[in-house]
Scaffold this motif. Sequence first.
Motif, PDB file in Angstrom:
ATOM      1  N   ARG A 161     -13.704  -7.784   3.451  1.00  0.00           N
ATOM      2  CA  ARG A 161     -14.904  -6.933   3.363  1.00  0.00           C
ATOM      3  C   ARG A 161     -14.944  -5.929   4.509  1.00  0.00           C
ATOM      4  O   ARG A 161     -15.206  -4.740   4.294  1.00  0.00           O
ATOM      5  N   LEU A 162     -14.679  -6.388   5.718  1.00  0.00           N
ATOM      6  CA  LEU A 162     -14.730  -5.486   6.873  1.00  0.00           C
ATOM      7  C   LEU A 162     -13.701  -4.367   6.753  1.00  0.00           C
ATOM      8  O   LEU A 162     -13.994  -3.218   7.072  1.00  0.00           O
ATOM      9  N   ILE A 163     -12.516  -4.724   6.296  1.00  0.00           N
ATOM     10  CA  ILE A 163     -11.475  -3.698   6.131  1.00  0.00           C
ATOM     11  C   ILE A 163     -11.870  -2.728   5.021  1.00  0.00           C
ATOM     12  O   ILE A 163     -11.767  -1.514   5.169  1.00  0.00           O
ATOM     13  N   ARG A 164     -12.365  -3.266   3.918  1.00  0.00           N
ATOM     14  CA  ARG A 164     -12.773  -2.421   2.782  1.00  0.00           C
ATOM     15  C   ARG A 164     -13.924  -1.497   3.166  1.00  0.00           C
ATOM     16  O   ARG A 164     -13.961  -0.333   2.766  1.00  0.00           O
ATOM     17  N   GLU A 182      -3.708   2.599  10.906  1.00  0.00           N
ATOM     18  CA  GLU A 182      -2.455   1.966  10.485  1.00  0.00           C
ATOM     19  C   GLU A 182      -2.185   0.695  11.277  1.00  0.00           C
ATOM     20  O   GLU A 182      -1.699  -0.285  10.727  1.00  0.00           O
ATOM     21  N   SER A 183      -2.530   0.689  12.550  1.00  0.00           N
ATOM     22  CA  SER A 183      -2.299  -0.512  13.368  1.00  0.00           C
ATOM     23  C   SER A 183      -3.122  -1.693  12.840  1.00  0.00           C
ATOM     24  O   SER A 183      -2.641  -2.824  12.786  1.00  0.00           O
ATOM     25  N   MET A 184      -4.369  -1.421  12.436  1.00  0.00           N
ATOM     26  CA  MET A 184      -5.212  -2.485  11.897  1.00  0.00           C
ATOM     27  C   MET A 184      -4.612  -3.019  10.601  1.00  0.00           C
ATOM     28  O   MET A 184      -4.532  -4.223  10.400  1.00  0.00           O
ATOM     29  N   GLU A 215      -1.894  -7.137   7.536  1.00  0.00           N
ATOM     30  CA  GLU A 215      -0.899  -7.504   6.530  1.00  0.00           C
ATOM     31  C   GLU A 215       0.033  -8.594   7.048  1.00  0.00           C
ATOM     32  O   GLU A 215       0.344  -9.550   6.328  1.00  0.00           O
ATOM     33  N   TYR A 216       0.458  -8.485   8.298  1.00  0.00           N
ATOM     34  CA  TYR A 216       1.326  -9.492   8.896  1.00  0.00           C
ATOM     35  C   TYR A 216       0.613 -10.847   8.966  1.00  0.00           C
ATOM     36  O   TYR A 216       1.133 -11.873   8.514  1.00  0.00           O
ATOM     37  N   GLU A 217      -0.579 -10.843   9.540  1.00  0.00           N
ATOM     38  CA  GLU A 217      -1.330 -12.093   9.694  1.00  0.00           C
ATOM     39  C   GLU A 217      -1.739 -12.656   8.336  1.00  0.00           C
ATOM     40  O   GLU A 217      -1.702 -13.864   8.127  1.00  0.00           O
ATOM     41  N   HIS A 218      -2.112 -11.787   7.415  1.00  0.00           N
ATOM     42  CA  HIS A 218      -2.523 -12.234   6.093  1.00  0.00           C
ATOM     43  C   HIS A 218      -1.387 -12.981   5.397  1.00  0.00           C
ATOM     44  O   HIS A 218      -1.588 -14.043   4.809  1.00  0.00           O
TER      45      HIS A 218
END
Length: 100
Positions: free
Chosen positions: A59-62, A70-72, A77-80
């Motif tokens: 939700r926060l990203i959306r 891009e860093s976020m 994506e890596y952690e997900h």
Amino acid sequence: MKKIQRLIKDMCYELDAAEHYAKHALRNKDEDKELGDVYERVARQELDHCEMFHAQAVRLIRDYAKEPPESMRAIWEYEHDRIMERDAKIRVMLNLYDGR
């Protein structure tokens, strides 16, 4: 970004707990099924907590006011991917407990 970092840490904490309880469920499955069932239920609750935190991160990203940096996106994506792999591993353990 700080909220996402906190949520990632919280998801990992919940996965650590879920894995811990899933292992105890499997250890107790044959010798004390009632205790094993409790551990299995608690493990699933921890996975539910992880899912709640995951939904908030999404939700926060959306809802980010503009396109997320891009860093976020890269960190998320890596952690997900790591979180989803751990989640799947724990669910396999719990399915072994259930005999699936």
